[in-house]
Enzyme design. Structure first.
Site, mmCIF file in Angstrom:
data_model
loop_
_atom_site.group_PDB
_atom_site.id
_atom_site.type_symbol
_atom_site.label_atom_id
_atom_site.label_comp_id
_atom_site.label_asym_id
_atom_site.label_seq_id
_atom_site.Cartn_x
_atom_site.Cartn_y
_atom_site.Cartn_z
ATOM 1 N N ARG A 171 5.702 -0.797 4.329
ATOM 2 C CA ARG A 171 6.411 -1.965 3.777
ATOM 3 C C ARG A 171 7.915 -1.826 4.009
ATOM 4 O O ARG A 171 8.508 -0.792 3.711
ATOM 5 C CB ARG A 171 6.147 -2.106 2.276
ATOM 6 C CG ARG A 171 6.618 -3.466 1.738
ATOM 7 C CD ARG A 171 6.326 -3.648 0.262
ATOM 8 N NE ARG A 171 6.006 -5.041 -0.045
ATOM 9 C CZ ARG A 171 6.347 -5.659 -1.170
ATOM 10 N NH1 ARG A 171 7.025 -5.038 -2.113
ATOM 11 N NH2 ARG A 171 6.016 -6.926 -1.366
ATOM 12 N N GLN A 194 0.189 2.633 -2.690
ATOM 13 C CA GLN A 194 1.571 2.603 -2.201
ATOM 14 C C GLN A 194 2.257 3.915 -2.562
ATOM 15 O O GLN A 194 2.394 4.253 -3.743
ATOM 16 C CB GLN A 194 2.361 1.429 -2.784
ATOM 17 C CG GLN A 194 3.695 1.258 -2.040
ATOM 18 C CD GLN A 194 4.628 0.266 -2.681
ATOM 19 O OE1 GLN A 194 5.013 0.416 -3.831
ATOM 20 N NE2 GLN A 194 5.011 -0.755 -1.938
ATOM 21 N N TYR A 223 14.679 2.141 -1.933
ATOM 22 C CA TYR A 223 14.219 3.483 -2.279
ATOM 23 C C TYR A 223 14.462 4.441 -1.111
ATOM 24 O O TYR A 223 15.124 4.093 -0.149
ATOM 25 C CB TYR A 223 12.773 3.416 -2.756
ATOM 26 C CG TYR A 223 12.641 2.569 -4.006
ATOM 27 C CD1 TYR A 223 13.290 2.942 -5.188
ATOM 28 C CD2 TYR A 223 11.940 1.363 -4.000
ATOM 29 C CE1 TYR A 223 13.218 2.142 -6.331
ATOM 30 C CE2 TYR A 223 11.862 0.572 -5.147
ATOM 31 C CZ TYR A 223 12.504 0.967 -6.303
ATOM 32 O OH TYR A 223 12.442 0.176 -7.423
ATOM 33 N N GLY A 260 2.598 -11.565 -5.567
ATOM 34 C CA GLY A 260 2.936 -10.599 -6.591
ATOM 35 C C GLY A 260 2.714 -11.124 -7.989
ATOM 36 O O GLY A 260 1.621 -11.033 -8.539
ATOM 37 N N ARG A 261 3.772 -11.690 -8.562
ATOM 38 C CA ARG A 261 3.717 -12.057 -9.985
ATOM 39 C C ARG A 261 2.584 -13.026 -10.307
ATOM 40 O O ARG A 261 2.033 -12.987 -11.403
ATOM 41 C CB ARG A 261 5.072 -12.637 -10.423
ATOM 42 C CG ARG A 261 6.140 -11.565 -10.584
ATOM 43 C CD ARG A 261 7.486 -12.156 -10.993
ATOM 44 N NE ARG A 261 8.151 -12.828 -9.895
ATOM 45 C CZ ARG A 261 9.071 -12.278 -9.120
ATOM 46 N NH1 ARG A 261 9.413 -11.010 -9.299
ATOM 47 N NH2 ARG A 261 9.647 -12.958 -8.144
#
Length: 365
Positions: free
Chosen positions: A233, A100, A186, A322-323
């Protein structure tokens, strides 16, 4: 047991063994000085190589692209060599891994950018946003971000070139492809979302103009390494790091149309994932499916049944977790066999060493 999640899928020229994606997650453990990936990170990713696709944590494309202490980069020879340890380890286990690529823009502080003022689409400070800096101890210190300076046209050209070079560096490091981080507030997101962009030139105002930077970056990377190695993404409905769009359905449907023209290999949609967040409108998911013809990945609050449903309905081809991948290195097997999932320790997510990174065990009956 779920079936569709374990059907293989063609991703460009790569045959994926299942439709489970390890989502990108910042872990902030790169070697210092130099923000270099290392053997411990290689072990971490290799432990999770049973995912159909691994997307790494964000890796900054330049020194000015860094937002947090201890995150890895991909712009020096040492960083490329460090990432090669990771890709070799994952490939040895039969995994597929994309890097990424990340530029945080205004979500930073001069302590993380070598003293330079961060850059953004506009000179608008992200309110109530903090980043962590290296304060000389093992504990990260959180500080408020600073006001960025608005990028000039020359700055934009330079950053597009940095993304192009980072894509080449990723291929040199052995990655199977790259994911462009255009989500979560971002840099690229700071151009896309109306409330973070007050430019009056060709990069501001209309949706077409606000998507121009995204299109130029994607075009440069596709030219460099090929469309079948480039994913993107997006996070249409999040307000992370202070970016908000006034018309997210229109803006991000247009983004899907734009990305389809570049024939990128996948589009990865990050849904809002806090506990009481609203669901992404089904009409939007259907609009994206119609607009974009490649592989569609969704992430955010998914469990096995919800993932299976999304693939069954045809709105998604793959689901990113994810987590749950943090504490369950063997997550695909646990999903397939119906084994219970372990909970992660939030205190060890960012920074530190092996604890909370490589010491979570596989399930033992």
């Amino acid at each position: 047991m779920t079936n569709l999640l374990f059907q293989p899928l063609q991703l460009g020229s790569i045959r994926l063994k299942n439709r489970i994606v390890m989502a990108p997650m910042t872990r902030a453990r790169a070697d210092q000085p130099g923000n270099v990936s290392h053997n411990m990170m290689a072990e971490y990713y290799a432990q999770r190589a049973t995912a159909g696709l691994i997307v790494t944590e964000g890796t900054q494309i330049s020194a000015l692209g860094q937002g947090y202490a201890w995150t890895p980069g991909i712009y020096t020879p040492e960083q490329i060599d460090g990432w090669r340890k990771v890709t070799d380890a994952v490939h040895h286990k039969g995994g597929v891994i994309f890097a990424q690529l990340w530029h945080v823009g205004r979500v930073s502080h001069p302590d993380n950018t070598g003293g330079e003022q961060p850059i953004s689409s506009s000179a608008i400070k992200a309110e109530k946003v903090k980043v962590f800096i290296d304060n000389g101890t093992d504990q990260n210190g959180f500080v408020d971000v600073v006001e960025p300076r608005a990028m000039t046209i020359e700055d934009i050209k330079q950053v597009v070139e940095e993304y192009r070079q980072a894509a080449l560096n990723a291929v040199e490091a052995g990655f199977d492809g790259i994911e462009l981080h255009s989500a979560n507030g971002y840099l690229i997101n700071q151009f896309i979302d109306s409330e973070a962009n007050n430019r009056t030139d060709q990069y501001g105002g209309s949706i077409e103009n606000r998507l121009r930077f995204l299109g130029e970056v994607v075009g440069a990377m596709v030219d460099a390494i090929g469309a079948d190695r480039v994913g993107v993404r997006l996070a249409p409905f999040t307000s992370l790091n202070g970016t908000v769009d006034a018309t997210p359905i229109e803006t991000y449907t247009a983004a899907a149309v734009l990305l389809n023209t570049h024939k990128i290999v996948y589009l990865h949609i990050a849904e809002v994932d806090w506990d009481d967040a609203p669901d992404t409108p089904q009409a939007f998911k259907q609009a994206v499916r119609e607009a974009y013809q490649g592989v569609l990945i969704y992430a955010g609050r998914y469990h096995a049944e919800k993932a299976e449903q999304a693939i069954t309905e045809g709105v998604a081809d793959m689901i990113a977790f994810g987590r749950s991948f943090v504490a369950n290195p063997d997550l695909p097997k646990r999903i397939k066999e119906g084994y219970p999932l372990a909970a992660h320790d939030p205190e060890t997510l960012f920074g530190g060493a092996q604890k909370g990174l490589t010491d979570y065990p596989e399930y033992n009956q």
